[in-house]
Write a protein that holds these residues in place. Structure first.
Motif, PDB file in Angstrom:
ATOM      1  N   TYR A 133      39.101  51.761  27.885  1.00  0.00           N
ATOM      2  CA  TYR A 133      40.309  51.708  28.750  1.00  0.00           C
ATOM      3  C   TYR A 133      41.578  51.968  27.641  1.00  0.00           C
ATOM      4  O   TYR A 133      41.621  51.480  26.681  1.00  0.00           O
ATOM      5  N   SER A 175      49.313  39.109  29.233  1.00  0.00           N
ATOM      6  CA  SER A 175      49.420  39.584  30.464  1.00  0.00           C
ATOM      7  C   SER A 175      48.381  38.776  31.374  1.00  0.00           C
ATOM      8  O   SER A 175      48.125  39.049  32.610  1.00  0.00           O
ATOM      9  N   TRP A 184      37.014  52.680  35.026  1.00  0.00           N
ATOM     10  CA  TRP A 184      37.566  51.395  35.393  1.00  0.00           C
ATOM     11  C   TRP A 184      37.379  50.921  36.940  1.00  0.00           C
ATOM     12  O   TRP A 184      37.111  49.782  37.182  1.00  0.00           O
ATOM     13  N   ARG A 185      37.555  52.086  37.772  1.00  0.00           N
ATOM     14  CA  ARG A 185      37.569  51.641  39.130  1.00  0.00           C
ATOM     15  C   ARG A 185      35.999  51.331  39.415  1.00  0.00           C
ATOM     16  O   ARG A 185      35.646  50.455  40.339  1.00  0.00           O
ATOM     17  N   ARG A 226      42.498  41.796  35.373  1.00  0.00           N
ATOM     18  CA  ARG A 226      42.990  41.042  36.397  1.00  0.00           C
ATOM     19  C   ARG A 226      42.095  40.738  37.544  1.00  0.00           C
ATOM     20  O   ARG A 226      41.977  39.910  38.101  1.00  0.00           O
ATOM     21  N   ALA A 227      41.511  42.040  37.667  1.00  0.00           N
ATOM     22  CA  ALA A 227      40.211  42.001  38.869  1.00  0.00           C
ATOM     23  C   ALA A 227      39.114  40.857  38.202  1.00  0.00           C
ATOM     24  O   ALA A 227      38.819  40.113  39.088  1.00  0.00           O
ATOM     25  N   GLY A 237      46.905  50.292  30.434  1.00  0.00           N
ATOM     26  CA  GLY A 237      46.904  49.967  31.829  1.00  0.00           C
ATOM     27  C   GLY A 237      45.656  49.770  32.666  1.00  0.00           C
ATOM     28  O   GLY A 237      45.566  48.781  33.557  1.00  0.00           O
ATOM     29  N   GLU A 238      44.813  50.420  32.307  1.00  0.00           N
ATOM     30  CA  GLU A 238      43.649  50.366  32.889  1.00  0.00           C
ATOM     31  C   GLU A 238      43.001  49.031  32.522  1.00  0.00           C
ATOM     32  O   GLU A 238      42.455  48.160  33.276  1.00  0.00           O
ATOM     33  N   VAL A 285      44.477  46.281  31.948  1.00  0.00           N
ATOM     34  CA  VAL A 285      45.037  44.979  32.636  1.00  0.00           C
ATOM     35  C   VAL A 285      44.407  45.167  34.164  1.00  0.00           C
ATOM     36  O   VAL A 285      43.987  44.140  34.573  1.00  0.00           O
ATOM     37  N   LYS A 286      44.517  46.202  34.732  1.00  0.00           N
ATOM     38  CA  LYS A 286      43.776  46.041  35.901  1.00  0.00           C
ATOM     39  C   LYS A 286      42.445  45.472  36.166  1.00  0.00           C
ATOM     40  O   LYS A 286      42.024  44.794  37.028  1.00  0.00           O
ATOM     41  N   VAL A 287      41.530  46.010  35.276  1.00  0.00           N
ATOM     42  CA  VAL A 287      40.282  45.332  35.042  1.00  0.00           C
ATOM     43  C   VAL A 287      40.278  43.723  34.730  1.00  0.00           C
ATOM     44  O   VAL A 287      39.434  43.150  35.293  1.00  0.00           O
ATOM     45  N   ILE A 312      35.249  47.879  38.016  1.00  0.00           N
ATOM     46  CA  ILE A 312      35.490  46.916  38.851  1.00  0.00           C
ATOM     47  C   ILE A 312      34.501  46.758  40.145  1.00  0.00           C
ATOM     48  O   ILE A 312      34.238  45.416  40.546  1.00  0.00           O
TER      49      ILE A 312
END
Length: 151
Positions: A104, A142, A76-77, A114-115, A107-108, A110-112, A80
């Motif tokens: 993912y 979300s 995920w990081r 949103r990015a 949680g992962e 959602v992070k990706v 992004i």
């Protein structure tokens, strides 16, 4: 007994096809919409580096296509970072999409999501395992970006 999501999808497609054959209409006409032209996008392979996505996206844009869909490494990081680099390279007026290939957890995802939402991506494809319908619903609640899933 639990029915596979893939089996449900296959039956759904088969029923639409059957209805089209019986009515003599293409499925899009039965649904009520069609186009004479559609925008075309390129879909990436997995590259070894962020630069590979940037170079390919720029080549796609230069070729006159309407967008580019990334298939990054499924970390995920790093995913992004690839999305950010491609957006910076192609500018804000070029369609970008992300296919995470079920990589993912929630949680992962959602992070990706949103990015890429902040980066103006058109859609977010297969961020979670295809059978995780419960978390797909939670993910969708979300964020605003369209989530494509369970091919």
């Amino acid at each position: 007994a639990q029915v596979s999501t893939l089996a449900v999808c296959a039956v759904d497609v088969a029923l639409w096809d059957l209805a089209g054959k019986i009515s003599g209409l293409p499925v899009h006409a039965m649904i009520g919409t069609f186009r004479h032209k559609i925008p075309v996008y390129a879909s990436s392979e997995q590259h070894d580096s962020v630069d590979g996505y940037v170079e390919q996206a720029l080549a796609v844009k230069d070729a006159g296509l309407h967008g580019y869909k990334l298939h990054p490494k499924q970390h995920w990081r790093e995913d992004i970072a690839a999305c950010q680099a491609v957006r910076k390279a192609v500018g804000d007026n070029f369609n970008l999409m992300l296919d995470s290939r079920s990589a993912y957890d929630l949680g992962e995802a959602v992070k990706v999501g949103r990015a890429i939402e902040e980066l103006g991506f058109l859609w977010y494809e297969d961020p979670l395992p295809i059978t995780d319908i419960y978390n797909y619903a939670k993910l969708r609640e979300s964020m605003d970006i369209p989530v494509m899933a369970t091919e």
